[in-house]
Design a protein around this motif. Structure first.
Motif, PDB file in Angstrom:
ATOM      1  N   PHE A 119       0.828  -1.203   0.000  1.00  0.00           N
ATOM      2  CA  PHE A 119       0.000   0.000   0.000  1.00  0.00           C
ATOM      3  C   PHE A 119       0.869   1.263   0.000  1.00  0.00           C
ATOM      4  N   SER A 120       1.975   1.228   0.724  1.00  0.00           N
ATOM      5  CA  SER A 120       2.868   2.387   0.736  1.00  0.00           C
ATOM      6  C   SER A 120       3.467   2.624  -0.645  1.00  0.00           C
ATOM      7  N   LEU A 121       3.867   1.531  -1.294  1.00  0.00           N
ATOM      8  CA  LEU A 121       4.440   1.652  -2.630  1.00  0.00           C
ATOM      9  C   LEU A 121       3.409   2.192  -3.616  1.00  0.00           C
ATOM     10  N   ILE A 122       2.183   1.692  -3.529  1.00  0.00           N
ATOM     11  CA  ILE A 122       1.121   2.166  -4.429  1.00  0.00           C
ATOM     12  C   ILE A 122       0.818   3.633  -4.157  1.00  0.00           C
ATOM     13  N   ALA A 123       0.760   4.010  -2.869  1.00  0.00           N
ATOM     14  CA  ALA A 123       0.495   5.412  -2.531  1.00  0.00           C
ATOM     15  C   ALA A 123       1.593   6.319  -3.076  1.00  0.00           C
ATOM     16  N   LEU A 124       2.847   5.879  -2.952  1.00  0.00           N
ATOM     17  CA  LEU A 124       3.956   6.659  -3.495  1.00  0.00           C
ATOM     18  C   LEU A 124       3.849   6.773  -5.014  1.00  0.00           C
ATOM     19  N   THR A 125       3.469   5.688  -5.663  1.00  0.00           N
ATOM     20  CA  THR A 125       3.297   5.716  -7.115  1.00  0.00           C
ATOM     21  C   THR A 125       2.195   6.675  -7.515  1.00  0.00           C
ATOM     22  N   VAL A 126       1.101   6.689  -6.745  1.00  0.00           N
ATOM     23  CA  VAL A 126       0.006   7.625  -7.033  1.00  0.00           C
ATOM     24  C   VAL A 126       0.501   9.066  -6.931  1.00  0.00           C
ATOM     25  N   LEU A 127       1.271   9.368  -5.904  1.00  0.00           N
ATOM     26  CA  LEU A 127       1.782  10.728  -5.723  1.00  0.00           C
ATOM     27  C   LEU A 127       2.729  11.117  -6.854  1.00  0.00           C
ATOM     28  N   VAL A 128       3.649  10.215  -7.190  1.00  0.00           N
ATOM     29  CA  VAL A 128       4.608  10.520  -8.256  1.00  0.00           C
ATOM     30  C   VAL A 128       3.893  10.676  -9.597  1.00  0.00           C
ATOM     31  N   THR A 129       2.956   9.770  -9.886  1.00  0.00           N
ATOM     32  CA  THR A 129       2.201   9.861 -11.138  1.00  0.00           C
ATOM     33  C   THR A 129       1.398  11.147 -11.196  1.00  0.00           C
ATOM     34  N   SER A 130       0.775  11.509 -10.083  1.00  0.00           N
ATOM     35  CA  SER A 130       0.007  12.761 -10.040  1.00  0.00           C
ATOM     36  C   SER A 130       0.904  13.959 -10.286  1.00  0.00           C
ATOM     37  N   SER A 137      -8.428   7.578  -8.281  1.00  0.00           N
ATOM     38  CA  SER A 137      -9.588   6.801  -8.736  1.00  0.00           C
ATOM     39  C   SER A 137      -9.177   5.746  -9.748  1.00  0.00           C
ATOM     40  N   LEU A 138      -8.294   6.129 -10.666  1.00  0.00           N
ATOM     41  CA  LEU A 138      -7.820   5.156 -11.650  1.00  0.00           C
ATOM     42  C   LEU A 138      -7.063   4.014 -10.976  1.00  0.00           C
ATOM     43  N   PHE A 139      -6.224   4.332 -10.010  1.00  0.00           N
ATOM     44  CA  PHE A 139      -5.462   3.290  -9.316  1.00  0.00           C
ATOM     45  C   PHE A 139      -6.398   2.405  -8.491  1.00  0.00           C
ATOM     46  N   ILE A 140      -7.432   2.988  -7.881  1.00  0.00           N
ATOM     47  CA  ILE A 140      -8.390   2.176  -7.118  1.00  0.00           C
ATOM     48  C   ILE A 140      -9.128   1.227  -8.047  1.00  0.00           C
ATOM     49  N   ALA A 152      -8.063   0.094 -10.947  1.00  0.00           N
ATOM     50  CA  ALA A 152      -7.117  -0.944 -11.355  1.00  0.00           C
ATOM     51  C   ALA A 152      -6.830  -1.904 -10.210  1.00  0.00           C
ATOM     52  N   GLY A 153      -6.787  -1.378  -8.975  1.00  0.00           N
ATOM     53  CA  GLY A 153      -6.553  -2.247  -7.821  1.00  0.00           C
ATOM     54  C   GLY A 153      -7.656  -3.272  -7.631  1.00  0.00           C
ATOM     55  N   PHE A 154      -8.916  -2.850  -7.799  1.00  0.00           N
ATOM     56  CA  PHE A 154     -10.023  -3.800  -7.693  1.00  0.00           C
ATOM     57  C   PHE A 154      -9.910  -4.887  -8.759  1.00  0.00           C
ATOM     58  N   TYR A 155      -9.543  -4.473  -9.962  1.00  0.00           N
ATOM     59  CA  TYR A 155      -9.405  -5.467 -11.039  1.00  0.00           C
ATOM     60  C   TYR A 155      -8.290  -6.462 -10.712  1.00  0.00           C
ATOM     61  N   VAL A 156      -7.152  -5.937 -10.250  1.00  0.00           N
ATOM     62  CA  VAL A 156      -6.027  -6.818  -9.936  1.00  0.00           C
ATOM     63  C   VAL A 156      -6.375  -7.756  -8.793  1.00  0.00           C
ATOM     64  N   ALA A 157      -7.019  -7.231  -7.746  1.00  0.00           N
ATOM     65  CA  ALA A 157      -7.357  -8.065  -6.597  1.00  0.00           C
ATOM     66  C   ALA A 157      -8.338  -9.166  -6.964  1.00  0.00           C
ATOM     67  N   ARG A 158      -9.184  -8.902  -7.941  1.00  0.00           N
ATOM     68  CA  ARG A 158     -10.216  -9.889  -8.286  1.00  0.00           C
ATOM     69  C   ARG A 158      -9.780 -10.843  -9.383  1.00  0.00           C
ATOM     70  N   HIS A 159      -9.017 -10.331 -10.360  1.00  0.00           N
ATOM     71  CA  HIS A 159      -8.722 -11.155 -11.538  1.00  0.00           C
ATOM     72  C   HIS A 159      -7.241 -11.489 -11.694  1.00  0.00           C
ATOM     73  N   GLU A 160      -6.354 -10.795 -10.982  1.00  0.00           N
ATOM     74  CA  GLU A 160      -4.917 -11.046 -11.124  1.00  0.00           C
ATOM     75  C   GLU A 160      -4.308 -11.266  -9.744  1.00  0.00           C
ATOM     76  N   ARG A 161      -4.630 -12.391  -9.135  1.00  0.00           N
ATOM     77  CA  ARG A 161      -4.180 -12.646  -7.773  1.00  0.00           C
ATOM     78  C   ARG A 161      -2.674 -12.816  -7.676  1.00  0.00           C
ATOM     79  N   ARG A 162      -2.072 -13.294  -8.737  1.00  0.00           N
ATOM     80  CA  ARG A 162      -0.626 -13.494  -8.670  1.00  0.00           C
ATOM     81  C   ARG A 162       0.112 -12.164  -8.630  1.00  0.00           C
ATOM     82  N   ILE A 163      -0.529 -11.084  -9.108  1.00  0.00           N
ATOM     83  CA  ILE A 163       0.071  -9.763  -8.957  1.00  0.00           C
ATOM     84  C   ILE A 163      -0.189  -9.231  -7.560  1.00  0.00           C
ATOM     85  N   ALA A 164      -1.437  -9.362  -7.111  1.00  0.00           N
ATOM     86  CA  ALA A 164      -1.823  -8.805  -5.814  1.00  0.00           C
ATOM     87  C   ALA A 164      -1.052  -9.446  -4.666  1.00  0.00           C
TER      88      ALA A 164
END
Length: 746
Positions: A38-49, A332-335, A337-349
């Motif tokens: 979650f920290s890495l994703i939050a940092l990515t959101v900030l950098v991307t923004s 919003s875009l990351f959220i 994408a996160g829902f999609y990954v958590a539901r359909h790409e478990r090996r990534i999550a």
């Protein structure tokens, strides 16, 4: 009658399981991994923004673009530098600087002294004929001039006055000097004023004279200003006229002025620098581009200046509001994408490394888009197309489509473009991503790039005609985008081996290379355990057909089947398929020991796979193809042996199960079913279709009830289709054959 002791029931309290230290450590490790993720994703959101926000609203206009409505100045005022006006005024200021001339009055002083000597000579003579003929010829002295000078020097007092008047007459000439021919460069001959200073004087002591004042042809004119100044110094003036006529012929050959080029250039540069920049003002409401007018270079410069002014006038509050809006949209875009990954790409999550790699790819893509934003080549297609294709190859086209959607939105946000650009990005990239379901040849990527190029070209023309853009701009954009789409295919084809190593990607090309019989592990398997190798080849064939039946990765299942039992080669004779013509090695072993040997082939296979650098997806199939199933033969054998011994310990079922994990993917579930039914079908004495169907159904139902497919993602419908495919494949393998009559010998 004694019936012996009954087997004691285990204490109910003993049936309760408490979390062990290992479980607690695992739980703590998972929690830490989640926090890091979650920290890495939050940092990515900030950098991307931050990348998307940039320095403010993006500049959206392009050369040749035709706006749908007129564009007016939105700021109160902005000024644009008028280079032409600035250059003209600076040049005018430089032209006003007088040419710096250095005056050496020695020739004029010599002329004045010689004229004074002439008057002395005339004063001493009695008659015109007494004057030395050389002096007469040198000065061209005529009788009338002689008489005038003689009359002005007939007394000592008048002679002294004449000497003073001669010095006074030559003073202006000594002060201004005489300009000789060629003293000025040709490009400076038009200069009207001169700044004259004597040798040894400073620049501050220079005197300003008009150029006509020092030109010899103007000096010698009888009615010129020099002649008048000369004559005015004498009384009577007739003597001055006579003496000036004598001097005039000699002034032309006695130049005293020389041009100081360096000092003149320095003063002109100072004059140029003193003139400030000139600007043209543009005020709020003033029209910059008319409706339907194509934006030219001049209009583009004005629009750029107006945009820069608008950004500079933004307050901190306005910048914060925009940054907050960008952060909300990116989040919003990351959220999503996160829902999609958590539901359909478990090996990534569930993999921190994959999450980190995905975040890095997003940041890199958006960063490259921002770097290419100021170019007119539409090169932002390259990072978007490449990132989406990488994800489609690494995981699946569906995930690639989701990434295409998100990256297209982020790109349009960063560039400030509209719906047409979004549709072009999304459509062209999606066309390439959809063709990446299975990459088995290098040319496949080139074809995918060509497909994307064609779609980019078509959508560019469609969007350009829809927005009434000039045909030249549409053609240019279409060719650029088509070229970048094709280049994306070549880029992916050339970089695929490196991407496979970096992302752990398993493509069809790498799978086909693994499936080659020359692979060291497969050659060793043939040599040590030929029965296992034969079993693996058969499992691969029936598993591939079943996978393709439900749309799974058939090639991955087939290659995984080739390697799924490589651990058996370390103890091949403990497995029944390799015991042809030899005794059973398990006959003298305890069931628990035999179970350890049987189960151990999974761990041995994983170790061998990692030693030979097999892809993780193949290693996952090796590790999961038995799940947590029960080694039934030895479990029942252990119970049979303990049945006659009432004091024996209770046989724990968990001790006879594979360590797992259970199949985590559809491919692993298919391999589990294919492996068990192929092995069991060999035990059928008469493999008729009905017996094969009953055996397959029984084995699959048993594993289904055991929960082995709970984590694989397989549905009941898909399991039913897999069952039908396996039955059909096994019936084909064990089909009936015609019995030929015995051949008689001669």
């Amino acid at each position: 009658m004694s019936i012996g002791k009954r087997r004691p029931k285990p204490n109910r309290a003993q049936l309760r399981s408490f979390p062990s230290v290992t479980l607690q450590q695992n739980r703590t490790a998972r929690q830490r991994a989640r926090i890091v993720s979650f920290s890495l994703i939050a940092l990515t959101v900030l950098v991307t923004s931050a990348i998307v926000h940039g320095s403010g609203p993006p500049f959206v206009y392009r050369l040749g673009q035709r706006p749908e409505r007129e564009i007016r100045v939105k700021v109160k005022e902005f000024r644009i530098r008028n280079q032409t006006k600035t250059s003209n005024e600076r040049q005018a200021a430089a032209d006003q600087v007088p040419l710096v001339m250095i005056n050496d009055p020695a020739p004029i002083k010599d002329l004045a002294e010689r004229l004074d000597d002439l008057t002395v000579t005339i004063a001493k003579s009695q008659h015109y004929e007494d004057v030395d003929p050389t002096v007469v010829s040198t000065w061209k002295l005529k009788r009338e001039a002689y008489l005038d000078v003689k009359a002005a020097t007939d007394t000592p007092q008048r002679r002294d006055n004449l000497h003073v008047q001669i010095a006074k007459a030559f003073a202006p000439l000594l002060d201004a000097g005489v300009l000789g021919p060629g003293a000025l460069p040709r490009n400076e001959e038009s200069s009207r004023t001169l700044a004259i200073r004597d040798v040894g004087q400073s620049a501050d002591e220079a005197r300003i004279f008009p150029r006509e004042r020092v030109v010899p042809e103007r000096i010698v004119k009888p009615d010129g200003p020099v002649a008048k100044e000369f004559v005015a110094a004498f009384t009577p003036s007739r003597v001055g006229e006579t003496l000036f006529q004598l001097v005039a012929d000699r002034l032309d050959g006695r130049p005293t002025l020389s041009f100081d080029q360096e000092e003149t250039a320095r003063l002109r540069e100072i004059a140029r620098n003193a003139v400030g920049e000139k600007y043209d003002p543009f005020r709020e409401g003033q029209v910059l581009v008319e409706q339907g007018q194509a934006i030219g270079e001049e209009q583009l410069i004005l629009l750029r200046m107006e945009h820069d002014t608008a950004i500079s006038e933004l307050t901190y509050g306005e910048k914060f509001q925009r940054a907050l809006g960008v952060l909300a949209l990116v989040s919003s875009l990351f959220i999503l994408a996160g829902f999609y990954v958590a539901r359909h790409e478990r090996r990534i999550a569930s993999d921190l490394g994959r999450i980190a790699m995905l975040c890095a790819l997003v940041v890199l893509c958006v960063g490259v888009v921002r770097l290419l934003a100021n170019q007119a080549w539409n090169a932002e297609l390259i990072p978007v197309a490449a990132a989406a294709m990488i994800l489609a190859i690494a995981y699946n086209p569906n995930f690639g489509l989701m990434a295409t959607f998100a990256l297209s939105i982020l790109t349009c946000m960063a560039l400030g473009t509209g719906i047409s650009h979004f549709l072009i990005l999304l459509g062209g990239t999606a066309a390439g991503v959809l063709g990446l379901n299975d990459v088995r040849t290098r040319t496949k990527l080139i074809k995918v790039g060509a497909t994307s190029a064609a779609v980019y070209l078509i959508l560019t023309w469609a969007a350009g005609l829809w927005e009434h853009q000039p045909i030249e701009l549409i053609r240019s954009d279409g060719l650029w985008r088509a070229g970048w789409g094709l280049m994306a295919g070549f880029f992916m084809g050339g970089s695929l081996p490196f991407l496979e190593n970096a992302f752990g990607i398993v493509t069809g090309i790498s799978l086909l290379e693994l499936g080659d019989n020359t692979h060291p592990l497969l050659q060793e398997l043939v040599r040590r355990a030929p029965g296992t190798h034969n079993h693996s080849i058969t499992v691969g064939a029936i598993a591939e057909a079943a996978a393709e039946r439900i749309g799974a990765n058939g090639l991955l299942v087939r290659i995984g089947a080739y390697f799924h039992d490589i651990g058996k080669m370390l103890k091949p004779h403990y497995f029944i398929e390799n015991q042809v013509g030899s005794t059973n090695r398990h006959a003298n072993l305890a069931p628990a020991m035999s179970t350890l040997i049987i189960i151990g082939h999974v761990k041995d296979g994983v170790d061998l796979g990692r030693q030979h650098h097999l892809p993780e997806r193949i290693i996952d199939l090796i590790e999961q193809h038995h799940g947590t199933t029960l080694v039934e033969y030895f479990y029942h054998e252990a119970n049979r042996r303990n049945g006659g011994n009432p004091d024996a310990a209770v046989v724990q079922e968990s001790a006879f199960r594979y360590p797992g994990p259970k199949p985590q993917t559809k491919e692993a579930g298919i391999l589990m079913m294919s492996d068990c039914v192929e092995s069991a079908s060999r035990t059928l004495s008469e493999p008729t279709p009905s017996r094969i169907e009953g055996l397959v159904s029984e084995l699959i139902d048993k594993r289904l009830r055991d929960g082995q497919f709970d984590e694989s993602g397989l549905t009941l419908r898909e399991i039913a289709e897999i069952r039908d495919s396996l039955i059909k494949s096994l019936i084909g393998i064990y089909h009936g054959r015609v019995k030929y009559p015995e051949q008689r010998t001669a």
